[in-house]
Each structure stands twice: as C-alpha cells, then as structure tokens.
Design a protein around this motif. Structure first.
Motif, PDB file in Angstrom:
ATOM      1  N   THR A  44       2.838   0.513 -13.128  1.00 48.97           N
ATOM      2  CA  THR A  44       2.755   2.063 -12.367  1.00 48.97           C
ATOM      3  C   THR A  44       3.030   3.244 -14.039  1.00 48.97           C
ATOM      4  O   THR A  44       2.681   4.273 -14.374  1.00 48.97           O
ATOM      5  CB  THR A  44       4.383   2.783 -12.341  1.00 48.97           C
ATOM      6  OG1 THR A  44       5.157   2.437 -13.033  1.00 48.97           O
ATOM      7  CG2 THR A  44       4.910   1.550 -10.895  1.00 48.97           C
ATOM      8  N   ALA A  57       7.094   3.857   5.964  1.00 50.02           N
ATOM      9  CA  ALA A  57       7.600   4.791   4.627  1.00 50.02           C
ATOM     10  C   ALA A  57       8.784   4.100   3.758  1.00 50.02           C
ATOM     11  O   ALA A  57      10.064   5.281   3.992  1.00 50.02           O
ATOM     12  CB  ALA A  57       7.537   6.226   5.843  1.00 50.02           C
ATOM     13  N   ASN A  91       0.975  -1.220   0.466  1.00 52.28           N
ATOM     14  CA  ASN A  91       0.368  -0.071   0.073  1.00 52.28           C
ATOM     15  C   ASN A  91       1.030   1.373   0.539  1.00 52.28           C
ATOM     16  O   ASN A  91       0.322   2.042  -0.373  1.00 52.28           O
ATOM     17  CB  ASN A  91      -1.102   0.169   1.223  1.00 52.28           C
ATOM     18  CG  ASN A  91      -1.768  -1.029   1.116  1.00 52.28           C
ATOM     19  OD1 ASN A  91      -2.431  -1.553  -0.267  1.00 52.28           O
ATOM     20  ND2 ASN A  91      -2.691  -1.558   2.054  1.00 52.28           N
ATOM     21  N   ALA A  92       2.150   1.400   1.117  1.00 51.71           N
ATOM     22  CA  ALA A  92       2.794   2.381   0.795  1.00 51.71           C
ATOM     23  C   ALA A  92       3.738   2.946   0.028  1.00 51.71           C
ATOM     24  O   ALA A  92       3.902   3.980  -0.913  1.00 51.71           O
ATOM     25  CB  ALA A  92       4.311   2.036   2.088  1.00 51.71           C
ATOM     26  N   GLN A 109       2.417   2.371  -3.274  1.00 52.13           N
ATOM     27  CA  GLN A 109       1.438   2.887  -4.080  1.00 52.13           C
ATOM     28  C   GLN A 109       1.441   5.195  -3.434  1.00 52.13           C
ATOM     29  O   GLN A 109       0.481   5.623  -4.106  1.00 52.13           O
ATOM     30  CB  GLN A 109       0.277   2.628  -3.931  1.00 52.13           C
ATOM     31  CG  GLN A 109      -0.238   0.443  -4.167  1.00 52.13           C
ATOM     32  CD  GLN A 109      -0.946   0.521  -4.459  1.00 52.13           C
ATOM     33  OE1 GLN A 109      -2.134   1.003  -5.146  1.00 52.13           O
ATOM     34  NE2 GLN A 109      -1.226  -0.469  -3.823  1.00 52.13           N
ATOM     35  N   ASN A 110       2.613   5.563  -4.093  1.00 48.52           N
ATOM     36  CA  ASN A 110       2.887   6.893  -4.087  1.00 48.52           C
ATOM     37  C   ASN A 110       3.900   7.169  -4.909  1.00 48.52           C
ATOM     38  O   ASN A 110       5.106   6.962  -5.443  1.00 48.52           O
ATOM     39  CB  ASN A 110       3.147   6.950  -2.070  1.00 48.52           C
ATOM     40  CG  ASN A 110       3.842   8.284  -2.542  1.00 48.52           C
ATOM     41  OD1 ASN A 110       3.825   9.304  -2.992  1.00 48.52           O
ATOM     42  ND2 ASN A 110       4.447   8.364  -1.247  1.00 48.52           N
ATOM     43  N   ALA A 163       4.841   9.992  -6.032  1.00 45.77           N
ATOM     44  CA  ALA A 163       6.578  10.363  -5.344  1.00 45.77           C
ATOM     45  C   ALA A 163       7.511   9.610  -5.342  1.00 45.77           C
ATOM     46  O   ALA A 163       8.949  10.189  -5.118  1.00 45.77           O
ATOM     47  CB  ALA A 163       6.284  11.168  -3.650  1.00 45.77           C
ATOM     48  N   LEU A 164       7.707   8.216  -4.942  1.00 47.72           N
ATOM     49  CA  LEU A 164       8.756   7.195  -4.716  1.00 47.72           C
ATOM     50  C   LEU A 164       9.389   6.935  -5.808  1.00 47.72           C
ATOM     51  O   LEU A 164      10.217   6.541  -5.550  1.00 47.72           O
ATOM     52  CB  LEU A 164       8.064   5.439  -4.171  1.00 47.72           C
ATOM     53  CG  LEU A 164       7.704   5.472  -2.525  1.00 47.72           C
ATOM     54  CD1 LEU A 164       6.325   4.661  -2.514  1.00 47.72           C
ATOM     55  CD2 LEU A 164       8.700   7.026  -1.597  1.00 47.72           C
TER      56      LEU A 164
END
Length: 400
Positions: free
Chosen positions: A35, A90, A7-8, A10-11, A13-14
């Motif tokens: 992605t 994170a 889940n994390a 799926q950001n 910014a990473l």
C-alpha cells in the motif's frame, strides 16, 4: 471467495493510513498487498501436505506464528495480526464482529533493496555477507534448543526428507544420464548418512537442533536503513524449522554458490564459524548443501506442467540439471591444505588468511579468537605481557 476478498481489500478507505496505491504480490501460499508504507499478507486456504491453511483457525495460528518467529530477526518490520471482519464483498480491517480472515501487517520496504536484486545488479558486497554471518551466528546462539526427547533432529528424521527428494524426483526423469546421476547422488547420500550417523546423534544430544529460520537465502534478506534484515522464516512446518543449525547455514551457502558467488559463500562459512566456534559440525555442511540443492531441483520439476513440451520442458530440465550438478559437486573429496601465518601484530595475517578462505575454500582459525573463546580477555593487570594471564604457557598450549 478469497480472490473476491483480495479485490475488495484494494480500497483505500479501509486503511487508517495514507495509501499510495495497491500492488498485489501473489505466491502459491499467500497474497501480499503493498500500500506504500505498509504491506498486508493474507494466507491462501490451501493444503499442500507440508502446510495446511484450509481452516480459519489454522490461518490465524500461522499468522501469529509468522509474527512471533520473524520478530526474532527483525525489528519494526512485522507489526501485528489483524482480524478482517464484515463480509467478503465489504470487509473491514480490525472491525467489530466475527473474523472472516486474518492479515499480517508489516512495514513495507523497497523491493529494489532485496539482496537478491542487489546481487543481480552487481551491488552485493562482502559487508552484506559479513552482516548476515554475524546475524545468523547470534541468532543461532540464542535460538531455543529442541528437547532431546523431541522426535525431530534424530538421524532418521534428518534422512527422511533426503530420501523423499530422490523418490519424488525420479518419476520426472527419463534421460538415462539424469537417472544415473540421481542414483549416484542417492548412493552418496546414504553412505554419507552412515558415516555421519554418530555425529548427527551427538548434535541432537548436545542441543544443536534448534528453532532455526528454515529458509535463509538472498531472496529473504533486504536492506532497511542500510542494515541487512533477514525475514520470512518458515512458520508453517516444524520439520523445516526445527533443524540442526547447519541446515540453515548450508542453505545460504548453497544459494550463494548457485549464484556463482563461491568466494562469498566461503567467507560466510568462515565468519560464521569464528563467531560460533561450531567447528565440530563442519563435516555436515556438504550433506546439507546437497540436500538443499536437490530440494530446489525438485521444486523446479514440480513447476513443470504435465503437458509441457519443447522449450518449456527444456528450460525446466536445464534448471533441474544445474541444481543436480551443484549437489553432485558437494560429493567430491576436497584437497587437504594447512597454511600457517605468523608474525607480529597488525601485519595483515588475518587479511591474507581471508584471501585464502575466499580463493581456496579454507577455514580460517584465528588464535586470538580461539584463545578468548577459551579463556576470555586478558585481565587489565596483565595487559601488554605475553607470558602471563591468557598468554601464559599453559593457555598457549591449550589454544594451539
């Protein structure tokens, strides 16, 4: 913990590239994050006996193996293994610090270009199969040979998973006809093994046990830039991969026949043999096709919940029976046929012979191909002459 990490991840910014959005594909052993331009595959910390991803070191190792092994058949698809650092809540891709997980970075391709999808849409054609035959043949010819001293590839190691299929399937069956069919298939497998034992020993001694793919079917092939690409080989279990090349060949042939594509399966086999010249192992083909069909039959039963009833159980049993019937079809004794085509060059002999391959399951043997396999191409000074060089009497006798 792993689901929290997924889940994390799926950001946007990473990621050091534009992200069109996230789509998660989940299997029983991995998650794949799509992605847009790239996909990231993370292995689940699972132990199914035939694979063990429970340790972080193991997941790193098998990510590296997946990268190495799949780069043999692909170009620019499997890119790199990235450490995931930070924390589960994170994470960072490739950041500093101790890795908490690993991801395999791949080039993303349109899911609609999978050969299984093309087949479902009626868009699979002979050109795709011919490409697969050539790629698999060249791959097998170049694949590393397993040492004769290695325990895998012996007749006993070949037969062990065959017997295991029957042991694992039988507890799921209650219908008398299903059980009788399974008994008959087991008896056929054992008699076939006795008949093929010497050939299996010879194959092992002669280097036909190689580092193969282990999972070739239409669901593991796609079109990229108009070219067929075979991907997702078995990295997690050596016995699935270190096999006779006919185990690979038999899997794809069975998959095509299961889809009702007997003509394409026959074309694939014949094309593969022309390219490799491995006619001596052909007697193993039905043995391996039956094994692969029963693996799929077993997997169908494994997917059945213990409390399944009614429609769900009937659907699963229908799938099982389809594969069991397919396996049974490989035990039939084929009719014998020899057809000889002859004539001057370019009158269509090879074309007619291929139609016989597709319609009857024949194997096409072309004298020009076998002549070149034995003697190479005609020398320039003998070009156009039919009684000299590779076309002299002795060469022709050896060819035919």
């Amino acid at each position: 913990m792993s689901q929290t990490l997924i889940n994390a991840l799926q950001n946007p910014a990473l990621y050091p590239h534009p992200v069109d959005g996230f789509q998660l594909i989940e299997t029983h052993i991995s998650w794949v994050l799509l992605t847009g331009e790239y996909a990231y595959k993370v292995k689940k910390p699972m132990n199914f006996g035939f694979l063990d991803f429970t340790g972080l070191d193991q997941r790193q190792h098998f990510c590296n193996e997946e990268l190495r092994l799949n780069q043999r058949l692909t170009e620019g698809l499997y890119l790199e293994v990235l450490p995931i650092t930070g924390s589960v809540e994170a994470p960072q891709l490739g950041g500093d610090g101790a890795p908490i997980e690993y991801a395999l970075k791949m080039r993303q391709f349109p899911q609609g270009q999978m050969l299984s999808t093309l087949q479902a849409n009626g868009e699979l054609h002979t050109g795709h199969i011919d490409q697969m035959a050539r790629q698999i043949a060249e791959f097998h010819l170049q694949a590393p040979k397993v040492s004769p001293e290695h325990p895998l590839g012996t007749p006993e190691s070949v037969m062990a998973p065959v017997e295991q299929n029957f042991e694992q399937i039988r507890p799921f069956l209650t219908d008398k006809a299903d059980l009788q069919q399974l008994d008959n298939l087991q008896a056929w497998a054992r008699s076939s093994f006795e008949r093929l034992h010497g050939l299996l020993e010879t194959r092992k001694a002669n280097g036909f046990i190689r580092e193969c793919h282990g999972d070739i079917h239409l669901g593991n092939a796609t079109l990229i830039d108009g070219k067929v690409v075979i991907f997702d080989c078995i990295e997690f279990n050596e016995p699935f991969r270190l096999t006779d090349v006919y185990a690979d060949v038999g899997f794809l042939a069975m998959d095509l026949e299961d889809r009702g594509l007997k003509c394409l399966a026959r074309r694939f086999i014949s094309q593969y043999l022309e390219l490799t010249g491995d006619y001596a192992g052909l007697e193993l083909l039905n043995f391996y096709k039956a094994y692969r069909a029963l693996v799929r039959a077993k997997v169908a039963l494994f997917s059945l919940p213990a409390d399944a009833e009614g429609v769900q159980r009937a659907t699963t049993l229908r799938t099982y029976r389809n594969y069991a019937n397919l396996a049974e079809s490989y035990s039939a004794i084929p009719s014998r046929l020899l057809a000889i085509t002859h004539g001057v060059s370019a009158v269509g002999k090879s074309h007619v012979a291929m139609r016989l391959v597709e319609a009857l399951g024949a194997i096409r043997v072309r004298s020009d191909v076998e002549r070149k396999r034995l003697f190479g191409a005609q020398q320039q000074q003998d070009a156009g002459q039919l009684a000299t060089g590779v076309y002299d009497r002795d060469a022709s006798v050896a060819t035919y």
